[in-house]
Design an enzyme around this catalytic site. Sequence first.
Site, PDB file in Angstrom:
ATOM      1  CG  HIS A  87      -2.017  -1.005   1.183  1.00 46.86           C
ATOM      2  ND1 HIS A  87      -2.791  -1.226   0.069  1.00 46.86           N
ATOM      3  CD2 HIS A  87      -2.492  -1.854   2.130  1.00 46.86           C
ATOM      4  CE1 HIS A  87      -3.680  -2.179   0.325  1.00 46.86           C
ATOM      5  NE2 HIS A  87      -3.515  -2.579   1.567  1.00 46.86           N
ATOM      6  CE  LYS A 246     -24.528  -2.359   0.373  1.00 50.68           C
ATOM      7  NZ  LYS A 246     -25.110  -1.008   0.296  1.00 50.68           N
TER       8      LYS A 246
HETATM    9  P1  PAP Z   1      -7.666  -4.489   1.091  1.00 47.62           P
HETATM   10  O1  PAP Z   1      -6.936  -3.275   0.597  1.00 47.62           O
HETATM   11  O2  PAP Z   1      -7.775  -4.560   2.579  1.00 47.62           O
HETATM   12  O3  PAP Z   1      -7.137  -5.762   0.505  1.00 47.62           O
HETATM   13  P2  PAP Z   1      -9.643  -4.319  -0.944  1.00 47.62           P
HETATM   14  O4  PAP Z   1      -9.752  -5.699  -1.448  1.00 47.62           O
HETATM   15  O5  PAP Z   1      -8.831  -3.359  -1.727  1.00 47.62           O
HETATM   16  O6  PAP Z   1      -9.166  -4.336   0.574  1.00 47.62           O
HETATM   17  O7  PAP Z   1     -11.073  -3.667  -0.822  1.00 47.62           O
HETATM   18  C1  PAP Z   1     -12.214  -4.362  -0.449  1.00 47.62           C
HETATM   19  C2  PAP Z   1     -13.312  -3.902  -1.392  1.00 47.62           C
HETATM   20  O8  PAP Z   1     -13.193  -4.622  -2.626  1.00 47.62           O
HETATM   21  C3  PAP Z   1     -14.684  -4.190  -0.846  1.00 47.62           C
HETATM   22  O9  PAP Z   1     -15.524  -3.147  -1.353  1.00 47.62           O
HETATM   23  P3  PAP Z   1     -16.916  -2.737  -0.667  1.00 47.62           P
HETATM   24  O10 PAP Z   1     -16.640  -2.465   0.779  1.00 47.62           O
HETATM   25  O11 PAP Z   1     -17.352  -1.515  -1.404  1.00 47.62           O
HETATM   26  O12 PAP Z   1     -17.821  -3.879  -0.873  1.00 47.62           O
HETATM   27  C4  PAP Z   1     -14.979  -5.529  -1.467  1.00 47.62           C
HETATM   28  O13 PAP Z   1     -16.338  -5.861  -1.523  1.00 47.62           O
HETATM   29  C5  PAP Z   1     -14.410  -5.345  -2.854  1.00 47.62           C
HETATM   30  N1  PAP Z   1     -14.093  -6.629  -3.484  1.00 47.62           N
HETATM   31  C6  PAP Z   1     -13.490  -7.708  -2.927  1.00 47.62           C
HETATM   32  N2  PAP Z   1     -13.372  -8.693  -3.818  1.00 47.62           N
HETATM   33  C7  PAP Z   1     -13.911  -8.245  -4.963  1.00 47.62           C
HETATM   34  C8  PAP Z   1     -14.108  -8.836  -6.250  1.00 47.62           C
HETATM   35  N3  PAP Z   1     -13.719 -10.068  -6.507  1.00 47.62           N
HETATM   36  N4  PAP Z   1     -14.699  -8.076  -7.205  1.00 47.62           N
HETATM   37  C9  PAP Z   1     -15.094  -6.827  -6.948  1.00 47.62           C
HETATM   38  N5  PAP Z   1     -14.956  -6.213  -5.748  1.00 47.62           N
HETATM   39  C10 PAP Z   1     -14.371  -6.921  -4.763  1.00 47.62           C
END
Ligand code: PAP
Length: 281
Positions: A87, A246
Amino acid sequence: HPLLCFQRNFKALDTDVLLASVPKSGTTWLKALLFSIVNRVRFSVDQSPLLATNPHRLVFSLECFYYAKHDNPDLGNVAQPRLFSTHLPHQALPSSLIESNCKILYVCRNPLDQFVSERQFLLKNRLWPDKPYGEVLSFDEAFDMFCDGVQAFGPFWDHLLGYWNASLENPDRVLFLKYEDMKRDPLLKVKKIAEFIGLPFTEEEEKAGLVGDISRLCSFKKLKDLEINKNGVHYGSVKNNSLFRKGDIGDWQNYLTPAMAEQMKTILEAKLSGSSLILDI
Ligand code: PAP
């Protein structure tokens, strides 16, 4: 400190692939895609380790995992091409990484959705129950801090611009992706990522539908419904299910007022002016 150790001790290989992002911008998704693209010969889609492993345990974070555990971890045994995530802003990457020929994938997201996603994540995990985080800061206070650029990895506009400018200067080394574009056309982006890292899909693979298979395997719905991602934790105490909330574009509208969105638009206009980076919010 893990960040300083990462900066000082990391030795990049030209074959490394680094996934960089502001938290909550699509990291988990990109980890799943990158792992699947790179390992598509080793594992067929129905035998993928992703079916039983959270993506954060297949592509590990340099500062939150390796350098959080050791000052100078031995990364010699990581399967090549080594896949890592960070990050850190581009401005703070180790010089070894900048000087190498490794590839950097960057993913960004509408900052309003990223803000909402991060806040929901912090509320769900309560990673630092003794710190004034999440439950103590009101929504308005947290948003004000966000607009002032008070974020764990620095102001998000500096983060974005660092990688954006690097991608313009060196398009073969830095690929700049947007979460929203990936949602709109995942197949196109899967092919683009594969080409960028030097592993383009062959005609046979395309004909066999592998691009679609990988993009479905890594889709929000598929990953969210896997047993491993419904339960379990990674990096100590982060709930796997908090990474699959979501997965929508524009969920900020359920949390932020139009005035807050206007405030963000004004900030973005000022901070991104003079650059060719456009974010639709
Ligand atoms: P991180 O930086 O802690 O790894 P990260 O994966 O970047 O987190 O962000 C999580 C977001 O990506 C979530 O968004 P939301 O809170 O708006 O729902 C999560 O739902 C979304 N996310 C995770 N996996 C996927 C996927 N396969 N496709 C699309 N969005 C996803």
